[in-house]
Every structure is written in C-alpha cells, then in structure tokens.
Design an enzyme around this catalytic site. Structure first.
Site, PDB file in Angstrom:
ATOM      1  N   SER A  84      12.368   4.474   1.211  1.00 45.01           N
ATOM      2  CA  SER A  84      10.919   4.259   1.178  1.00 45.01           C
ATOM      3  C   SER A  84      10.052   5.511   1.211  1.00 45.01           C
ATOM      4  O   SER A  84       8.826   5.387   1.186  1.00 45.01           O
ATOM      5  CB  SER A  84      10.514   3.366   2.363  1.00 45.01           C
ATOM      6  OG  SER A  84      10.767   4.012   3.593  1.00 45.01           O
ATOM      7  N   THR A 133       5.711  -3.381  -1.140  1.00 44.84           N
ATOM      8  CA  THR A 133       4.644  -2.421  -0.831  1.00 44.84           C
ATOM      9  C   THR A 133       3.474  -2.571  -1.793  1.00 44.84           C
ATOM     10  O   THR A 133       3.652  -3.028  -2.936  1.00 44.84           O
ATOM     11  CB  THR A 133       5.193  -0.982  -0.932  1.00 44.84           C
ATOM     12  OG1 THR A 133       4.128  -0.047  -0.822  1.00 44.84           O
ATOM     13  CG2 THR A 133       5.897  -0.755  -2.267  1.00 44.84           C
ATOM     14  N   ASP A 134       2.290  -2.130  -1.357  1.00 43.76           N
ATOM     15  CA  ASP A 134       1.143  -2.120  -2.255  1.00 43.76           C
ATOM     16  C   ASP A 134       1.237  -1.007  -3.294  1.00 43.76           C
ATOM     17  O   ASP A 134       0.497  -0.995  -4.276  1.00 43.76           O
ATOM     18  CB  ASP A 134      -0.172  -2.002  -1.481  1.00 43.76           C
ATOM     19  CG  ASP A 134      -0.287  -0.734  -0.639  1.00 43.76           C
ATOM     20  OD1 ASP A 134       0.679   0.054  -0.590  1.00 43.76           O
ATOM     21  OD2 ASP A 134      -1.351  -0.544  -0.017  1.00 43.76           O
ATOM     22  N   GLU A 135       2.175  -0.081  -3.113  1.00 43.82           N
ATOM     23  CA  GLU A 135       2.285   1.038  -4.053  1.00 43.82           C
ATOM     24  C   GLU A 135       2.749   0.593  -5.439  1.00 43.82           C
ATOM     25  O   GLU A 135       2.603   1.343  -6.405  1.00 43.82           O
ATOM     26  CB  GLU A 135       3.209   2.119  -3.494  1.00 43.82           C
ATOM     27  CG  GLU A 135       2.652   2.761  -2.237  1.00 43.82           C
ATOM     28  CD  GLU A 135       3.393   4.024  -1.827  1.00 43.82           C
ATOM     29  OE1 GLU A 135       3.769   4.801  -2.719  1.00 43.82           O
ATOM     30  OE2 GLU A 135       3.595   4.219  -0.618  1.00 43.82           O
ATOM     31  N   TYR A 159       9.836   5.932  -6.170  1.00 42.15           N
ATOM     32  CA  TYR A 159       9.891   4.932  -5.096  1.00 42.15           C
ATOM     33  C   TYR A 159       9.166   3.655  -5.492  1.00 42.15           C
ATOM     34  O   TYR A 159       9.741   2.555  -5.448  1.00 42.15           O
ATOM     35  CB  TYR A 159       9.278   5.490  -3.812  1.00 42.15           C
ATOM     36  CG  TYR A 159       8.880   4.407  -2.833  1.00 42.15           C
ATOM     37  CD1 TYR A 159       9.835   3.539  -2.302  1.00 42.15           C
ATOM     38  CD2 TYR A 159       7.547   4.227  -2.462  1.00 42.15           C
ATOM     39  CE1 TYR A 159       9.469   2.528  -1.420  1.00 42.15           C
ATOM     40  CE2 TYR A 159       7.179   3.222  -1.589  1.00 42.15           C
ATOM     41  CZ  TYR A 159       8.139   2.376  -1.063  1.00 42.15           C
ATOM     42  OH  TYR A 159       7.783   1.367  -0.209  1.00 42.15           O
ATOM     43  N   LYS A 163      10.601  -0.197  -6.260  1.00 40.60           N
ATOM     44  CA  LYS A 163      10.157  -1.386  -5.538  1.00 40.60           C
ATOM     45  C   LYS A 163       9.557  -2.410  -6.502  1.00 40.60           C
ATOM     46  O   LYS A 163       9.745  -3.618  -6.332  1.00 40.60           O
ATOM     47  CB  LYS A 163       9.142  -1.008  -4.463  1.00 40.60           C
ATOM     48  CG  LYS A 163       9.738  -0.290  -3.267  1.00 40.60           C
ATOM     49  CD  LYS A 163      10.771  -1.154  -2.525  1.00 40.60           C
ATOM     50  CE  LYS A 163      10.141  -2.316  -1.787  1.00 40.60           C
ATOM     51  NZ  LYS A 163      11.139  -3.084  -1.004  1.00 40.60           N
ATOM     52  N   ASN A 189       2.155   1.153   6.774  1.00 44.21           N
ATOM     53  CA  ASN A 189       2.425   0.806   8.171  1.00 44.21           C
ATOM     54  C   ASN A 189       2.457   2.054   9.046  1.00 44.21           C
ATOM     55  O   ASN A 189       2.772   3.156   8.584  1.00 44.21           O
ATOM     56  CB  ASN A 189       3.770   0.101   8.287  1.00 44.21           C
ATOM     57  CG  ASN A 189       3.702  -1.382   7.992  1.00 44.21           C
ATOM     58  OD1 ASN A 189       4.311  -2.195   8.676  1.00 44.21           O
ATOM     59  ND2 ASN A 189       2.961  -1.755   6.968  1.00 44.21           N
ATOM     60  N   ASP A 293      -0.955  19.446  -4.109  1.00 44.83           N
ATOM     61  CA  ASP A 293      -0.751  18.002  -4.147  1.00 44.83           C
ATOM     62  C   ASP A 293       0.605  17.670  -4.743  1.00 44.83           C
ATOM     63  O   ASP A 293       1.143  18.435  -5.552  1.00 44.83           O
ATOM     64  CB  ASP A 293      -1.852  17.343  -4.975  1.00 44.83           C
ATOM     65  CG  ASP A 293      -2.173  15.937  -4.504  1.00 44.83           C
ATOM     66  OD1 ASP A 293      -1.413  15.405  -3.669  1.00 44.83           O
ATOM     67  OD2 ASP A 293      -3.182  15.376  -4.973  1.00 44.83           O
ATOM     68  N   PRO A 295       3.276  15.520  -7.130  1.00 42.95           N
ATOM     69  CA  PRO A 295       3.154  14.927  -8.470  1.00 42.95           C
ATOM     70  C   PRO A 295       2.896  13.422  -8.390  1.00 42.95           C
ATOM     71  O   PRO A 295       3.505  12.716  -7.592  1.00 42.95           O
ATOM     72  CB  PRO A 295       4.522  15.203  -9.102  1.00 42.95           C
ATOM     73  CG  PRO A 295       5.089  16.349  -8.332  1.00 42.95           C
ATOM     74  CD  PRO A 295       4.572  16.189  -6.935  1.00 42.95           C
ATOM     75  N   GLY A 296       1.983  12.942  -9.228  1.00 46.60           N
ATOM     76  CA  GLY A 296       1.736  11.511  -9.332  1.00 46.60           C
ATOM     77  C   GLY A 296       1.094  10.888  -8.112  1.00 46.60           C
ATOM     78  O   GLY A 296       1.203   9.680  -7.897  1.00 46.60           O
TER      79      GLY A 296
END
Length: 343
Positions: A84, A133-135, A159, A163, A189, A293, A295-296
């Site tokens: 995760s 997940t909301d991702e 990741y 998912k 979370n 930052d 990536p993505g």
C-alpha cells in the site's frame, strides 16, 4: 459468524481484528504472510482469545488458501491484504502487482470454489468484502469536486493502478460468477500502530528523533483523513448491512493540505513534548524542509460519503484534531518507552 480477514496484521487489518474480537461475538481467522508491514504485536490484546485464529499464509498461495478455507469454514471474507505504500510502488512495483492483483485473483477463485461447495442456506449468507482506496479515482481538479461511487477510475501510481485492477476483478467475479461481493473505497487512514513509512507517523517519528520533516513539492496536496477506528466500524457495518454488488465510499470529512497537517503535528508536539526538541530550535516546525515532488503525485483526494451516511447510518466520530492528538500521544508514549529513551 466466522470472519476470515486477510492482512489482519497490518495497520487497518489489525484494527479490524481487534474490533471484531473485542466488540462483537464473532470469530476471526487472520490470514497474513507477515511482510515488513505486518506486526503481530498489534494483536497482543486478542492473541489468547478463543475466537481468534492466525494463519501465516500468502494470499498468492492457492493451495494454502484452499486449506485455510476448508479447515476454518468462514462465513465471510474481509480482504485487506495489500501492498500500500505509493513511494515503494514507484521504486519497485513487482510486489504490488503480485499481491494486489494476483493475490486478489487467487483469493477470489478460492473463495468462489468454497462458496459453490456450501449448502444453499450458507451460500445465501456468504459475503466477500473487498477493501480498497480512493486513490483508484486519480486526481480531483476542482476545489469542490468529490469522489462518488460512480466516479471513473483514473489511477496515477503503480499502487493505485494495482488496487484499481483488484477492484475490477472483484466486480467481475460478482457479475460473471455471482460471488456475493461488496467493495469499499476509503480515504487516507491514520492512527496508532501505523507503519512509520506512512506520512503522519513519519512526520511524528522524525520530529521525535530531531530529524528533518520532508514535504513533497510545496505541501499543498490535499487529503481527506479518516481515523482508523472510524474506518473499521464502517467496514463492519458494510459487511453486516451493505447491499451485495454495491460500492461504498468511506471518508472522514477532514480535508487538509499536507503542509498544514505537519504544522499541526509540530504545534501539538511543541506543547506535548517540549523537552524533545533539539537544542538548536524553538519549535519542531523548524525541522520542515521541502523536497522534489514524487512522480505522478495527485493534488487532491476527497470522498463523498453520503451513500454510507444515508443508507447505513455511519458517521465518523473523530474529528481530525481529536484523532490526530490520540495518534501523537500514542507515538510519543511509544517513543519514550523505547530502550535507551527517557520515560
């Protein structure tokens, strides 16, 4: 009822196991292969309970999973086992593909064959809850937009892509084979026992050690934060009362920019643990640094949880401030009780 929980030694999984054993009359079979993120110490309070069973099994191992299902005869599966951590998925995505996609497929197939072998009354009661997940939804562009259960998938990292794939597999096994599944998608979370690689515990632990607090980019990435105990209450409610085939978004109604989260952590530690500050600083906030930052990196996630509010009556009980204070207190206590640290 006997509930098989995959990933029950992980952060959210262990909170769910503790909840089921301590707050209900149900039995739990914890299936976890104990990667670096699995910690059985989080389950010490239920370890000796006669309604708790542990199986060290990889969900990619079909033979062992089949044995577990045949031996324990679960009435429900709650699937939380997953790789995760986004940063890890960017550096080495292989484990994410294997566990999140192949592992979910293997679990679905074992569960489907087991379910088909049950007598009709038990088939009707069986459920497979897939925790996601909301991702998977990607990035919200507008400041007022929210992820709903109908939002199209647009994952940004290995990741979240893995998912998303697992979510699609679960829905396909419902549509094609009739396996009674439900899917939940939750926001970020936080809480006690979370692995120190994650954002909030990393900031707390680094501060306690007097180390830099690295913030990606300008720190304006916004997340909706959900206290883990509120999440597991929602999961159990979905498992008990959710509609088969449906999806439920679970959010904390707590949108915070990353930089503001870190500032609140620092301000809280300044009051709670002033003796822990390095001698050369007046506030933990002086440890904040900004780094390139990743990536993505998605800018904003935010959940519309009206469906679970209106249909199942769930609401989070913790505000971000109350939940974060509990979390910080737990990490400070743990830090102070470590060997070689003051008590």
């Amino acid at each position: 009822m006997k509930i098989l929980v995959t990933g029950g030694a992980g952060f959210i999984g262990s909170a769910l196991v503790r909840f089921i054993v301590q707050k209900t009359d149900n039995c739990v079979v914890n299936v976890d292969k104990l990667t670096y993120a699995g910690n059985l110490d989080t389950l010490s309070v239920v370890e000796g309970n006669d309604r708790y069973y542990f199986e060290k099994v990889d969900i990619c191992d079909q033979k062992e999973l089949t044995r577990v299902f045949a031996h324990h005869q679960p009435d429900m599966v709650m699937h939380l086992a997953a790789e995760s951590h986004v940063d890890n998925s960017i550096g080495e995505p292989t484990d994410f593909i294997n566990t999140n996609i192949v592992g979910t497929y293997t679990l679905l197939e074992v569960a489907r064959r087991y379910w088909k072998s049950l007598e009709e009354s038990k088939q009707l009661d069986f459920k497979f809850i897939h925790v996601s997940t909301d991702e998977v939804y990607g990035d919200l562009k507008g400041t007022n937009d929210l992820f709903t259960e109908a939002t199209s998938y647009n994952p940004s990292s290995p990741y979240s892509a893995s998912k998303a794939a697992s979510d699609h597999l679960v829905r396909a096994w419902y549509r094609t084979y009739g396996l009674p599944t439900l899917v939940t998608n939750c926001s970020n979370n936080y809480g006690p026992f979370q692995h120190s690689e994650k954002f909030i515990p990393r900031m707390i632990c680094n501060a306690l050690k007097g180390e830099a607090l690295p913030i990606y980019g300008d720190g304006q990435q916004i997340r909706d934060w959900l206290y883990v105990d509120d999440h597991v209450r929602a999961l159990y409610l979905v498992a008990k009362k959710g509609k088969i085939g449906d999806t439920y978004n679970i959010g904390g109604i707590n949108e915070w920019a990353n930089i503001d989260v870190v500032r609140v952590i620092c301000d809280t530690l300044d009051v709670m643990f002033p003796e822990g500050k390095p001698d050369h600083i007046d506030s933990f906030s002086e440890l904040i640094i900004f780094v390139n930052d990743r990536p993505g990196h998605d800018l904003r996630y935010a959940i519309d949880a009206n469906k679970i509010y209106n249909t199942l009556g769930w609401r989070p009980t913790e505000t971000f401030e109350s939940g974060l204070r509990k979390t910080i207190e737990w990490y400070v206590d743990s830090f102070q009780n470590m060997d070689g640290k003051s008590s």
